[in-house]
Motif scaffolding. Structure first.
Motif, mmCIF file in Angstrom:
data_model
loop_
_atom_site.group_PDB
_atom_site.id
_atom_site.type_symbol
_atom_site.label_atom_id
_atom_site.label_comp_id
_atom_site.label_asym_id
_atom_site.label_seq_id
_atom_site.Cartn_x
_atom_site.Cartn_y
_atom_site.Cartn_z
ATOM 1 N N GLY A 127 0.785 -1.223 0.000
ATOM 2 C CA GLY A 127 0.000 0.000 0.000
ATOM 3 C C GLY A 127 0.818 1.274 0.000
ATOM 4 N N TYR A 128 2.115 1.167 0.312
ATOM 5 C CA TYR A 128 2.915 2.381 0.412
ATOM 6 C C TYR A 128 3.161 3.026 -0.939
ATOM 7 N N PHE A 129 3.256 2.229 -1.986
ATOM 8 C CA PHE A 129 3.438 2.817 -3.320
ATOM 9 C C PHE A 129 2.239 3.696 -3.663
ATOM 10 N N GLU A 130 1.037 3.196 -3.394
ATOM 11 C CA GLU A 130 -0.172 3.967 -3.693
ATOM 12 C C GLU A 130 -0.240 5.242 -2.856
ATOM 13 N N VAL A 131 0.105 5.133 -1.583
ATOM 14 C CA VAL A 131 0.105 6.313 -0.702
ATOM 15 C C VAL A 131 1.113 7.345 -1.191
ATOM 16 N N ARG A 132 2.305 6.884 -1.528
ATOM 17 C CA ARG A 132 3.348 7.811 -1.989
ATOM 18 C C ARG A 132 2.918 8.525 -3.280
ATOM 19 N N HIS A 133 2.379 7.753 -4.215
ATOM 20 C CA HIS A 133 2.025 8.313 -5.522
ATOM 21 C C HIS A 133 0.864 9.303 -5.408
ATOM 22 N N MET A 182 -6.053 -7.719 0.761
ATOM 23 C CA MET A 182 -6.741 -8.337 1.895
ATOM 24 C C MET A 182 -7.282 -9.721 1.550
ATOM 25 N N ILE A 183 -7.726 -9.874 0.308
ATOM 26 C CA ILE A 183 -8.219 -11.192 -0.122
ATOM 27 C C ILE A 183 -7.074 -12.197 -0.176
ATOM 28 N N GLU A 184 -5.934 -11.745 -0.691
ATOM 29 C CA GLU A 184 -4.783 -12.641 -0.830
ATOM 30 C C GLU A 184 -4.173 -13.008 0.518
ATOM 31 N N ASP A 185 -4.235 -12.098 1.472
ATOM 32 C CA ASP A 185 -3.637 -12.357 2.781
ATOM 33 C C ASP A 185 -4.545 -11.781 3.879
ATOM 34 N N PRO A 186 -5.491 -12.568 4.370
ATOM 35 C CA PRO A 186 -6.419 -12.082 5.400
ATOM 36 C C PRO A 186 -5.715 -11.563 6.655
ATOM 37 N N ARG A 187 -4.492 -12.023 6.911
ATOM 38 C CA ARG A 187 -3.751 -11.528 8.081
ATOM 39 C C ARG A 187 -3.382 -10.051 7.946
ATOM 40 N N SER A 190 -6.061 -5.795 8.961
ATOM 41 C CA SER A 190 -5.965 -4.666 9.890
ATOM 42 C C SER A 190 -5.008 -3.595 9.373
ATOM 43 N N ARG A 191 -3.844 -4.034 8.906
ATOM 44 C CA ARG A 191 -2.842 -3.084 8.410
ATOM 45 C C ARG A 191 -3.317 -2.392 7.135
ATOM 46 N N VAL A 192 -3.880 -3.166 6.213
ATOM 47 C CA VAL A 192 -4.333 -2.578 4.954
ATOM 48 C C VAL A 192 -5.492 -1.612 5.179
ATOM 49 N N MET A 193 -6.325 -1.881 6.180
ATOM 50 C CA MET A 193 -7.411 -0.947 6.491
ATOM 51 C C MET A 193 -6.860 0.412 6.904
ATOM 52 N N ASN A 194 -5.750 0.404 7.621
ATOM 53 C CA ASN A 194 -5.124 1.686 7.989
ATOM 54 C C ASN A 194 -4.614 2.421 6.752
ATOM 55 N N ILE A 195 -4.076 1.684 5.790
ATOM 56 C CA ILE A 195 -3.646 2.298 4.535
ATOM 57 C C ILE A 195 -4.845 2.867 3.785
ATOM 58 N N ILE A 196 -5.952 2.126 3.804
ATOM 59 C CA ILE A 196 -7.176 2.600 3.141
ATOM 60 C C ILE A 196 -7.629 3.925 3.741
ATOM 61 N N TRP A 197 -7.600 4.023 5.080
ATOM 62 C CA TRP A 197 -8.010 5.275 5.721
ATOM 63 C C TRP A 197 -7.057 6.416 5.365
ATOM 64 N N ALA A 198 -5.770 6.099 5.235
ATOM 65 C CA ALA A 198 -4.804 7.132 4.834
ATOM 66 C C ALA A 198 -5.080 7.613 3.414
ATOM 67 N N LEU A 199 -5.374 6.685 2.524
ATOM 68 C CA LEU A 199 -5.710 7.051 1.144
ATOM 69 C C LEU A 199 -6.989 7.883 1.101
ATOM 70 N N ARG A 200 -7.940 7.526 1.942
ATOM 71 C CA ARG A 200 -9.186 8.298 2.009
ATOM 72 C C ARG A 200 -8.912 9.731 2.455
#
Length: 246
Positions: A127-133, A182-187, A190-200
């Protein structure tokens, strides 16, 4: 492009001119602080720098204080000077712009809070590439919007509005990527949701930068384009530029 003299007139009262320029300068100073807050929040998230994230959150109060101070100065100018026409549009544009800047500051504080949480969870590049871009695009939008405001440049403001369309498209694409993670790695949910909120938060900051650009068009042209849509805004600006060049 409009020049300073083309937007608000010079007055017999030199003090009035000074007051208007001081308020505008304070608004741009606030904009510079918000730009730094956003840049630092992004750096804190991408570099897992929890200390920098906490610093950004602490400095959010300074942004809020500047909004209140500038808003009070604008209210005093309206009450004492009773500005008309272009001068009133300038003061009202500043009042609206500082509100949008405060909201961008809020989004930066949210990203900083997420940066602290992500740093505590451990390092991961998802998710960091998307956040950075997207973050770079939004930072550029904020900078362009403030520059357009400083120069009363409706054409530059239009460029900001167009860039917002690109940010929205990339945000939608990034959301699809996050769902895939999240589909590929359910673990990682939680972390990806935080990235989603940052992107939002970044997408919302871009919306506020676009709002500032729309305030510039209103100041320069006296036309409210907030709900007109991009094509209508472009038509209005190009029409104004055409009439000025004829």
């Amino acid at each position: 492009m409009k020049t300073d003299a083309g937007v608000h007139s010079h007055h017999i009262s030199q003090q009035f001119n000074i007051e208007l320029e001081e308020i505008k300068g304070s608004m741009l100073e606030m904009g510079g602080l918000v730009e730094k807050q956003l840049a630092d929040a992004l750096s804190a998230l991408i570099n897992a720098d929890s200390e920098l994230g906490r610093t950004v959150r602490e400095h959010d109060d300074a942004v809020n204080d500047m909004e209140l101070t500038i808003d009070d100065a604008c209210s005093r100018v309206i009450a004492r000077r009773q500005p008309a026409a272009s001068d009133l549009r300038l003061v009202m544009g500043i009042i609206k712009a500082i509100n949008d800047l405060e909201r961008i500051g809020d989004e930066a504080a949210k990203i900083a809070k997420l940066a602290v949480a992500l740093a505590d969870e451990g390092d991961s590049s998802k998710g960091y590439f998307e956040v950075r871009h997207i973050g770079e695009r939004v930072r550029h939008m904020v900078n362009m919007a403030l520059d357009a405001f400083a120069r009363y440049d409706a054409e530059a403001a239009l460029t900001v509005a167009k860039e917002d369309v690109n940010v929205d498209m990339e945000y939608s694409s990034a959301m699809r990527e996050m769902i895939t993670y999240m589909i590929e790695d359910p673990r990682s949910i939680s972390r990806v949701m935080n990235i989603i909120w940052a992107l939002r938060s970044l997408e919302r900051a871009g919306d506020h930068a676009k709002n500032i650009a729309e305030h510039v068009v209103y100041m320069v042209m006296g036309t409210d384009v907030r709900h007109a849509g991009l094509s209508s805004m472009e038509k209005q600006v190009k029409s104004e530029l055409g009439s000025n060049n004829s």
